[in-house]
Design an enzyme around this catalytic site. Structure first.
Site, PDB file in Angstrom:
ATOM      1  N   LYS A 186      17.815 -49.016  34.109  1.00 48.18           N
ATOM      2  CA  LYS A 186      16.806 -49.974  33.663  1.00 48.18           C
ATOM      3  C   LYS A 186      17.306 -51.410  33.763  1.00 48.18           C
ATOM      4  O   LYS A 186      16.520 -52.350  33.812  1.00 48.18           O
ATOM      5  CB  LYS A 186      16.347 -49.624  32.255  1.00 48.18           C
ATOM      6  CG  LYS A 186      15.613 -48.272  32.294  1.00 48.18           C
ATOM      7  CD  LYS A 186      14.923 -47.907  31.030  1.00 48.18           C
ATOM      8  CE  LYS A 186      14.013 -46.701  31.205  1.00 48.18           C
ATOM      9  NZ  LYS A 186      14.735 -45.409  31.351  1.00 48.18           N
TER      10      LYS A 186
HETATM   11  C1  LIG Z   1      14.198 -44.288  31.737  1.00 43.60           C
HETATM   12  C2  LIG Z   1      15.134 -43.241  32.242  1.00 43.60           C
HETATM   13  C3  LIG Z   1      14.695 -42.208  33.089  1.00 43.60           C
HETATM   14  C4  LIG Z   1      13.235 -42.036  33.483  1.00 43.60           C
HETATM   15  O1  LIG Z   1      12.761 -43.087  34.274  1.00 43.60           O
HETATM   16  P1  LIG Z   1      11.180 -43.249  34.540  1.00 43.60           P
HETATM   17  O2  LIG Z   1      11.027 -44.510  35.294  1.00 43.60           O
HETATM   18  O3  LIG Z   1      10.537 -43.293  33.186  1.00 43.60           O
HETATM   19  O4  LIG Z   1      10.757 -42.054  35.318  1.00 43.60           O
HETATM   20  C5  LIG Z   1      15.630 -41.308  33.567  1.00 43.60           C
HETATM   21  N1  LIG Z   1      16.919 -41.390  33.200  1.00 43.60           N
HETATM   22  C6  LIG Z   1      17.390 -42.372  32.384  1.00 43.60           C
HETATM   23  C7  LIG Z   1      18.820 -42.386  32.014  1.00 43.60           C
HETATM   24  C8  LIG Z   1      16.504 -43.325  31.883  1.00 43.60           C
HETATM   25  O5  LIG Z   1      16.960 -44.294  31.060  1.00 43.60           O
END
Ligand SMILES: *Cc1c(COP(=O)(O)O)cnc(C)c1O
Length: 465
Positions: A112
């Site tokens: 993220k």
């Molecule tokens: C947010 C997240 C996901 C999922 O991502 P999306 O964009 O919601 O599909 C998967 N793994 C981790 C570690 C995350 O923080």
């Protein structure tokens, strides 16, 4: 570039307004009206670019004239220079033609950071220009909150309020949020679960009157288009480092809200040769059930060892369905209303289109831990549990062994010690820049699961401080 709502009944917006808007006024999500498309020659000419130079090529057309080119490149350089690895998104090899794309080298150790460290800078730029101030109210199961706080902690134009479910995020995740002591950062532990937090965020957006028309409310979850846009870049980057665009490759993506994998779908539509896109889910498998059984049906939330993928519905799936339904906003608005209240089956032609684009696989906790243990034994490489789900799905769904298979490594294993321990392994040490994290001072407010209480807290801190 112009942006339109998936539900066809909200004004077309330019990038700046999409950045600040979050959800469209008709309840839909914004998508580009026209997606750029690149020839293989153009994509080939990007070989050898650094991550931030490549990011400029991909992102600049989406931003349009909102930010001048030099300022945009500077923002991208600043964002990705701050990652802990020179390659920004390095590839690690697990097996013959099988890779992990490490997207956890950013300041908060999850993918993220790619979008949210940039989002903070984009917001500051646009708010400075407009001389406006904004309030962020977000909900997190852990990774979004820490990345958003890190991205906004220096901002003079943003106050950020992040709700997390009390006692339901890992200690590392909590401390990453609560030890940021900037004046504009407010952590709220809610006496409820993640859904409760998210519902309060939605309610704040639906009725922003509590901000008295004086402040704009900005979204940091993946309904915000800018997040998706930033994530398109690493699909191109991985391909260019593995012989693309002259050979196609496949991606397996640990999926919750369908944001990350939707960025892969966009990369493919922009001309990148992608073979398979694999939707990897945990027990919260609404997407896998939809793709494999053609039944879209909400189930109760299950708490798993992969909390960042614990969802009931995947909000960005709407962006895909918009394309599958021929970009007919009215049709989609009706469909989304139905999907909200009853199980839905797509007609066979549309379902065939979805299946042509995506494979899917669901993985439970024991299998996740077994895979962490196996891969560690095979390679000495420690997967985080989310990434491990991606690896299982990659191996289960793979069709061509002669094409590179890349699993997106979405988090650093240190964030999810419980799963690592259950796999019979020791939690790794915290990276150098946060070695003292667990000793740092925390600041956090515990609030009841009450919209009125949360809004009163926001108002008090924004207006009375
Ligand atoms: C947010 C997240 C996901 C999922 O991502 P999306 O964009 O919601 O599909 C998967 N793994 C981790 C570690 C995350 O923080």
């Amino acid at each position: 570039m112009k942006y339109i709502s998936t539900r066809g009944n909200a004004p077309e917006l330019e990038f700046e307004d999409v950045l600040l808007a979050g959800l469209a006024s008709d309840g839909g999500l914004y998508v580009p009206k026209d997606l750029p498309h690149y020839s293989l020659d153009t994509i080939r000419s990007w070989r050898g670019l650094s991550y931030s130079k490549l990011a400029f090529k991909i992102i600049q057309p989406f931003v349009g004239g909102a930010i001048d080119d030099a300022a945009l490149q500077q923002m991208l350089d600043d964002t990705y220079d701050n990652f802990g690895h020179k390659a920004v998104a390095p590839l690690t090899q697990l097996d013959n033609n099988e890779y992990v794309l490490e997207l956890f080298q950013g300041p908060t150790l999850a993918f993220k950071d790619f979008a949210l460290q940039l989002l903070g800078r984009l917001l500051d730029h646009v708010l400075t220009k407009r001389n406006e101030r904004a309030v962020i109210v977000g909900a997190t199961s852990g990774d979004t909150g820490s990345a958003a706080i890190e991205g906004c902690k220096h901002s003079e134009f943003v106050d950020i309020f992040i709700m997390h479910p009390h006692n339901r995020v890992s200690e590392v995740q909590r401390k990453q949020m609560t030890t940021v002591l900037s004046d504009n950062v407010y952590n709220i532990a809610v006496e409820g679960n993640f859904d409760d937090c998210q519902n309060m965020v939605k309610a704040c957006f639906a009725d922003q009157g509590f901000l008295r028309g004086e402040r704009r409310l900005v979204a940091v979850n993946s309904i915000n288009w800018a997040r998706i846009m930033a994530q398109v870049v690493y699909y191109f980057y991985a391909s260019l480092n593995l012989g693309g665009p002259d050979r196609s490759l496949s991606f397996s993506v640990p999926t919750g809200n369908f944001g990350d994998i939707f960025a892969g779908y966009l990369a493919k539509n922009m001309g990148l040769p992608i073979d398979q896109l694999i939707v990897a889910t945990n027990k919260n498998d609404i997407l896998h059930r939809t793709i494999s059984q053609n039944r879209y049906e909400k189930h109760a939330l299950a708490h798993t060892l992969t909390p960042s993928m614990d969802i009931v519905v995947s909000s960005n799936f709407e962006r895909l369905l918009f394309d599958i339904y021929g970009r007919d906003g009215q049709l989609l608005a009706d469909l989304m209303t139905r999907m909200n209240s009853e199980p839905v089956e797509l007609d066979s032609a549309r379902m065939a289109k979805v299946r042509e684009l995506f494979d899917s696989h669901a993985v439970d906790d024991p299998q996740t831990c077994a895979t962490i243990a196996t891969v560690f034994a095979e390679t000495g490489y420690l997967l985080d549990p989310h990434t491990a789900i991606g690896v299982v799905a990659a191996r289960a769904c793979r069709r061509h062994s002669d094409r590179p298979m890349v699993t997106l490594g979405t988090a650093h294993p240190v964030k999810f010690g419980e799963a690592i321990n259950k796999a019979g392994l020791a939690t790794p040490a915290l990276p150098h820049h946060m070695a003292d994290l667990l000793e740092r001072e925390e600041r956090c407010s515990l609030l009841p699961n009450s919209l009125a209480a949360v809004q009163a807290f926001v108002v008090k801190n924004v207006f009375d401080a």
